[in-house]
Design a protein around this motif. Structure first.
Motif, PDB file in Angstrom:
ATOM      1  N   THR A 122      -7.925  87.884-131.036  1.00 46.31           N
ATOM      2  CA  THR A 122      -8.494  87.863-129.685  1.00 46.31           C
ATOM      3  C   THR A 122      -7.608  87.038-128.758  1.00 46.31           C
ATOM      4  N   LEU A 180      -2.619  92.462-127.124  1.00 47.36           N
ATOM      5  CA  LEU A 180      -3.830  92.805-127.865  1.00 47.36           C
ATOM      6  C   LEU A 180      -3.916  94.315-128.098  1.00 47.36           C
ATOM      7  N   ASP A 181      -3.498  95.097-127.116  1.00 46.24           N
ATOM      8  CA  ASP A 181      -3.500  96.558-127.277  1.00 46.24           C
ATOM      9  C   ASP A 181      -2.503  96.975-128.355  1.00 46.24           C
ATOM     10  N   PRO A 201     -11.960  93.706-133.319  1.00 45.57           N
ATOM     11  CA  PRO A 201     -10.555  93.271-133.244  1.00 45.57           C
ATOM     12  C   PRO A 201     -10.232  92.218-134.301  1.00 45.57           C
ATOM     13  N   LYS A 251      -3.262  91.564-122.418  1.00 44.52           N
ATOM     14  CA  LYS A 251      -3.795  92.882-122.755  1.00 44.52           C
ATOM     15  C   LYS A 251      -2.744  93.730-123.481  1.00 44.52           C
ATOM     16  N   ALA A 297      -2.220  90.589-139.010  1.00 44.27           N
ATOM     17  CA  ALA A 297      -2.403  90.733-137.562  1.00 44.27           C
ATOM     18  C   ALA A 297      -1.918  89.470-136.853  1.00 44.27           C
ATOM     19  N   GLN A 330      -3.773  98.518-135.786  1.00 42.73           N
ATOM     20  CA  GLN A 330      -5.017  98.549-136.551  1.00 42.73           C
ATOM     21  C   GLN A 330      -5.576  99.977-136.609  1.00 42.73           C
ATOM     22  N   GLN A 349      -4.080  96.241-131.639  1.00 42.06           N
ATOM     23  CA  GLN A 349      -5.151  97.205-131.892  1.00 42.06           C
ATOM     24  C   GLN A 349      -4.577  98.574-132.288  1.00 42.06           C
ATOM     25  N   ARG A 380      -6.695  90.264-141.008  1.00 40.12           N
ATOM     26  CA  ARG A 380      -6.383  89.284-139.972  1.00 40.12           C
ATOM     27  C   ARG A 380      -5.036  88.601-140.197  1.00 40.12           C
ATOM     28  N   ARG A 404      -9.019 106.300-129.432  1.00 42.47           N
ATOM     29  CA  ARG A 404      -9.477 105.765-128.140  1.00 42.47           C
ATOM     30  C   ARG A 404     -10.063 106.883-127.271  1.00 42.47           C
ATOM     31  N   ILE A 460     -13.438 102.476-133.066  1.00 41.41           N
ATOM     32  CA  ILE A 460     -12.783 101.240-132.603  1.00 41.41           C
ATOM     33  C   ILE A 460     -13.403 100.075-133.363  1.00 41.41           C
TER      34      ILE A 460
END
Length: 441
Positions: A391, A410-411, A388, A407, A428, A417, A414, A425, A341, A385
């Motif tokens: 979502t 999702l963070d 994703p 957030k 995930a 990942q 990520q 997926r 990041r 990055i």
């Protein structure tokens, strides 16, 4: 058709019509210095209305002052009538102008090296102000009384520093003394005009000399007074053997590449701008510290750049560079996700350059820079990055309401990942359901 050819054609048409037409100013100076002129200006005995008749459709941007912009084969050429200027009550424009002769026109210009004329067809140089000798000597000298020249237009103060910087010329002693004594005149000049000259100084290969001259002449007080406080601001000698914050910053400016963009030049100039207000000393050891200078520096940089009315895209690039410059010391301890990041930020390449000159001007450490170079090569096989795997829509389908927790979830996915622990997926979505269940519980 080149710019010179386009301007030459216009000059010939003026001459054929019975007028005197000469190349003037910077294009003459640059040709004599062996540089490619950026543009060509013509000075002529033709009045503005006569120029407009010869070149219909020209732009009358400054016809009141004898200036018309003519267009030839897509090239814009400024055509100005020989003139003398009246008083400058606003410190910017003359109240009135009187059309005159080449000799008188040369006397109203700013510096001798900018007061030269050239006969377009023959290349013969006409010098009414001693510009040729100053050009050979590498001197920047005001024409006539320097105080009078600067009083007419205060922006000439910054132009003196800019030309000295970009040409590599020394300011003639009387001219430099006048710049120093007339420095308060900058307070009358618009912020935008100051900003533009300042930017040209910072993007010159000799930007360090320009900044030092701004300081020496007192002009920096009217451009970026916060920077003056870096002078004499001591640093821990074990980390900064080169000296105070000012010297450190000047060395960094000199280390930048000749074509360094404005954003990195501004970031270097302001990366330690908050060290003076943040400076403390330990009671027991006397060690100097600058805790929080990166965060405060970003705030100060934002305020300064807005005050100077820099475009939003410039501000958006510079402020994060100032804010993040201390994070480079921790890159080898960062988890893979955090490191990716960090490296994915749009200003990262310029931040790498800031880090290079920051260390190169002080402690000389290259470990973190080399580590990041190696990581960039390692990560180059795939996007830093990637797209994703899940979502917010997936969260909504699971019955969660949009909010701050979205957030966080999702963070978290990520991060897995980026760390390489979840790459498809289906796993995930399994992890998403697990996190969603914890939120609902």
């Amino acid at each position: 058709m080149s710019e010179r050819e386009a301007a030459l054609e216009l000059a010939r048409r003026l001459t054929a019509a019975g007028y005197v037409a000469l190349f003037a100013g910077g294009c003459v100076r640059d040709k004599l210095l062996g540089r490619e002129p950026k543009d060509y200006d013509i000075a002529t005995s033709a009045r503005p209305d006569e120029v407009l008749k010869l070149f219909p459709g020209s732009n009358e941007v400054g016809a009141h002052f004898g200036v018309v912009i003519a267009k030839n084969h897509g090239v814009h050429v400024e055509i100005a009538t020989f003139r003398t200027d009246g008083s400058y009550k606003d410190g910017r424009r003359p109240e009135m102008v009187t059309f005159s002769t080449p000799e008188e026109d040369a006397q109203r210009r700013d510096f001798t090296v900018n007061g030269l004329f050239e006969i377009p067809d023959s290349g013969e140089v006409i010098d009414h102000v001693g510009g040729l000798s100053d050009l050979k000597a590498g001197l920047l000298r005001a024409i006539g009384d320097p105080v009078a020249r600067f009083s007419e237009d205060g922006l000439r103060l910054l132009r003196a520093v800019r030309f000295s910087t970009t040409l590599g010329f020394e300011l003639e002693a009387g001219t430099q003394a006048a710049v120093r004594s007339c420095a308060p005149l900058l307070a009358r000049i618009s912020t935008e005009r100051i900003r533009d000259e300042f930017s040209k100084i910072l993007t010159s290969p000799r930007r360090r000399s320009g900044v030092e001259l701004l300081v020496e002449t007192g002009l920096m007080e009217y451009v970026m007074p916060e920077f003056i406080k870096t002078i004499g601001c001591e640093q821990p000698p074990e980390w900064h053997p080169e000296g105070d914050v000012y010297i450190h910053t000047c060395i960094m400016l000199e280390m930048l590449g000749n074509d360094a963009p404005l954003e990195i030049s501004l970031a270097v100039l302001m990366h330690d701008i908050a060290k003076p207000p943040c400076q403390t000393r330990d009671d027991d050891t006397g060690r100097i510290r600058f805790n929080g200078h990166d965060a405060m520096g970003a705030t100060m940089a934002d305020e300064i750049l807005h005050r100077l009315r820099y475009p939003n895209d410039v501000i958006a690039a510079v402020v994060p560079m100032v804010a993040r410059h201390m994070q480079f010391m921790n890159v080898q301890q960062m988890r893979t996700a955090k490191l990716k990041r960090f490296m994915a930020e749009p200003t990262f390449e310029q931040e790498m350059e800031l880090h290079r000159v920051d260390c190169g001007s002080s402690n000389g450490f290259t470990d973190n820079y080399e580590f990041l170079q190696a990581k960039a090569e390692e990560f180059a096989k795939a996007p830093l990055i990637p797209p994703p795997l899940v979502t917010g829509r997936d969260l909504i389908k699971l019955g969660l309401q949009p909010g701050p927790r979205f957030k966080e979830i999702l963070d978290a996915i990520q991060t897995e990942q980026l760390e390489g622990r979840i790459l498809d997926r289906e796993p995930a979505m399994d992890y998403l359901r697990e996190l969603a269940a914890e939120t609902s519980a």
